[in-house]
Each structure stands twice: as structure tokens, then as C-alpha cells.
Design a protein around this motif. Structure first.
Motif, PDB file in Angstrom:
ATOM      1  N   ASP A   1       0.833  -1.200   0.000  1.00  0.00           N
ATOM      2  CA  ASP A   1       0.000   0.000   0.000  1.00  0.00           C
ATOM      3  C   ASP A   1       0.871   1.254   0.000  1.00  0.00           C
ATOM      4  O   ASP A   1       1.716   1.430   0.886  1.00  0.00           O
ATOM      5  N   GLU A   2       0.656   2.101  -0.980  1.00  0.00           N
ATOM      6  CA  GLU A   2       1.437   3.331  -1.104  1.00  0.00           C
ATOM      7  C   GLU A   2       1.287   4.252   0.113  1.00  0.00           C
ATOM      8  O   GLU A   2       2.183   5.030   0.430  1.00  0.00           O
ATOM      9  N   ARG A   3       0.174   4.143   0.829  1.00  0.00           N
ATOM     10  CA  ARG A   3      -0.022   4.988   2.014  1.00  0.00           C
ATOM     11  C   ARG A   3       1.043   4.737   3.076  1.00  0.00           C
ATOM     12  O   ARG A   3       1.437   5.652   3.796  1.00  0.00           O
ATOM     13  N   LEU A   4       1.529   3.497   3.181  1.00  0.00           N
ATOM     14  CA  LEU A   4       2.595   3.211   4.138  1.00  0.00           C
ATOM     15  C   LEU A   4       3.870   3.941   3.742  1.00  0.00           C
ATOM     16  O   LEU A   4       4.555   4.499   4.601  1.00  0.00           O
ATOM     17  N   LEU A   5       4.190   3.964   2.465  1.00  0.00           N
ATOM     18  CA  LEU A   5       5.360   4.717   1.994  1.00  0.00           C
ATOM     19  C   LEU A   5       5.200   6.193   2.356  1.00  0.00           C
ATOM     20  O   LEU A   5       6.132   6.809   2.879  1.00  0.00           O
ATOM     21  N   ASP A   6       4.026   6.745   2.114  1.00  0.00           N
ATOM     22  CA  ASP A   6       3.778   8.149   2.467  1.00  0.00           C
ATOM     23  C   ASP A   6       3.977   8.389   3.960  1.00  0.00           C
ATOM     24  O   ASP A   6       4.632   9.353   4.363  1.00  0.00           O
ATOM     25  N   ASP A   7       3.412   7.501   4.788  1.00  0.00           N
ATOM     26  CA  ASP A   7       3.547   7.651   6.241  1.00  0.00           C
ATOM     27  C   ASP A   7       4.999   7.543   6.681  1.00  0.00           C
ATOM     28  O   ASP A   7       5.455   8.313   7.537  1.00  0.00           O
ATOM     29  N   CYS A   8       5.725   6.598   6.115  1.00  0.00           N
ATOM     30  CA  CYS A   8       7.144   6.441   6.480  1.00  0.00           C
ATOM     31  C   CYS A   8       7.966   7.646   6.045  1.00  0.00           C
ATOM     32  O   CYS A   8       8.845   8.094   6.780  1.00  0.00           O
ATOM     33  N   GLU A   9       7.669   8.180   4.867  1.00  0.00           N
ATOM     34  CA  GLU A   9       8.383   9.382   4.415  1.00  0.00           C
ATOM     35  C   GLU A   9       8.123  10.556   5.354  1.00  0.00           C
ATOM     36  O   GLU A   9       9.028  11.355   5.607  1.00  0.00           O
ATOM     37  N   ARG A  10       6.918  10.671   5.869  1.00  0.00           N
ATOM     38  CA  ARG A  10       6.590  11.761   6.794  1.00  0.00           C
ATOM     39  C   ARG A  10       7.259  11.585   8.153  1.00  0.00           C
ATOM     40  O   ARG A  10       7.695  12.551   8.766  1.00  0.00           O
ATOM     41  N   ARG A  11       7.331  10.353   8.635  1.00  0.00           N
ATOM     42  CA  ARG A  11       7.766  10.116  10.011  1.00  0.00           C
ATOM     43  C   ARG A  11       9.259   9.824  10.158  1.00  0.00           C
ATOM     44  O   ARG A  11       9.835  10.120  11.207  1.00  0.00           O
ATOM     45  N   ALA A  12       9.857   9.209   9.168  1.00  0.00           N
ATOM     46  CA  ALA A  12      11.272   8.834   9.269  1.00  0.00           C
ATOM     47  C   ALA A  12      12.177  10.033   8.989  1.00  0.00           C
ATOM     48  O   ALA A  12      11.884  10.844   8.107  1.00  0.00           O
ATOM     49  N   ARG A  13      13.258  10.126   9.733  1.00  0.00           N
ATOM     50  CA  ARG A  13      14.247  11.181   9.463  1.00  0.00           C
ATOM     51  C   ARG A  13      14.890  10.969   8.106  1.00  0.00           C
ATOM     52  O   ARG A  13      15.148  11.908   7.365  1.00  0.00           O
TER      53      ARG A  13
END
Length: 167
Positions: A42-54
């Protein structure tokens, strides 16, 4: 000062779980670098990780299609504190894995991979370290769902820990 790294793969959201485990999100939020070795789904996980990960390093897996393949490479490479890391989803069968990976990635110190959902930590005859964090959402035949953390400092990888996800 050491760089903290979280390794995960085979999240298969939302098919195997609706969300990543809270303890993994906590690790992602505090890590310096997050690595995902494919099968996001799911692309939403990539979006969430990009937002949260340094800092995020990711690749696509065999279950990733469309926008995920457009946004992610098949193989990623990054240097962390003098250690050459590579990330790929599939490495083939366990039999002969060390020799295949050493031949394919002679310039790496560490190769992070996924696909099997089976945690793996070995070193090849050439010194390449192979790490598979398992899956935090789909344990298959493993005793528990898992992810890994490690630290990198001055060209050395230390404190590699396989975390069993509390369910």
C-alpha cells in the motif's frame, strides 16, 4: 556518535495487518535511518514512512506495483557512517544465497533483503553481512512477527537486534 537504523520488510499492508505495530512506529520515529526491503503493498505506508522517518531507504518488492514501482528502485544503496549498505527485496533461495549475493554485490558491506519473511543474519566468505528483518505483520511459519534495529558508527555495525513484535 552512532547512527540508529531500523530494518523492516514484507509489511503487506493492509492485507496482513491494517497498520504497523505501535512499537515499530516508535522505533521509526526515533531512528536516524529507516530501511524497508520491499512488499509495502500500500502506497499509504510509503507516504507515512516518508513523513515520520528522518531518513528513509526503500525498494519495491514482488507484491508492489504501480506507484510504488514508480517511486522506489529495485535496488537501493546508501553509505551510513562509512558502511556501504544495499537493499533489495529478493535474493533467491537460501541455498547458495551467500555466494550469489557476494558475486552480485561485491562493493557492499551489508545487504538488507526481504521476501522470505524469515529473519536472517549471516556473513559471506567475502565479509558481506546479509540481514533479513523478517516481517512485522506476517510471521508465516516463524514464532513471531519481527523487525531489526542496529547501530552504525565509524565503519562498524553493532547492536544488531531482532525484535519479536508483541501481539
Amino acid at each position: 556518535m552512532a547512527t540508529s537504523v531500523v530494518l523492516m520488510a514484507d509489511t503487506h499492508l493492509p492485507k496482513r495487518a491494517r497498520e504497523l505495530p505501535g512499537e515499530l512506529w516508535d522505533a521509526i520515529d526515533t531512528a536516524d535511518v529507516v530501511v524497508h526491503a520491499g512488499d509495502w503493498v500500500d502506497e499509504r505506508l510509503l507516504d507515512d514512512c516518508e513523513r515520520r522517518a528522518r531518513s528513509l531507504v526503500g525498494v519495491w518488492g514482488n507484491n508492489d506495483h504501480g506507484a510504488l514501482r514508480d517511486r522506489l528502485p529495485e535496488v537501493a544503496r546508501v553509505e551510513i557512517e562509512g558502511v556501504a549498505f544495499g537493499v533489495v527485496h529478493e535474493t533467491g533461495s537460501a541455498k547458495g544465497r551467500e555466494a550469489r549475493c557476494s558475486a552480485r554485490f561485491p562493493d557492499l558491506d551489508v545487504l538488507v533483503f526481504g521476501h522470505s519473511h524469515i529473519p536472517w543474519d549471516t556473513r559471506t566468505s567475502t565479509g558481506l553481512r546479509l540481514l533479513n528483518p523478517g516481517s512485522p505483520t506476517d510471521r508465516r511459519r516463524q514464532p513471531s512477527c519481527t523487525y531489526m534495529t542496529l547501530r552504525v558508527s565509524a565503519g562498524d555495525v553493532t547492536d544488531v537486534v531482532l525484535h519479536a513484535v508483541a501481539r
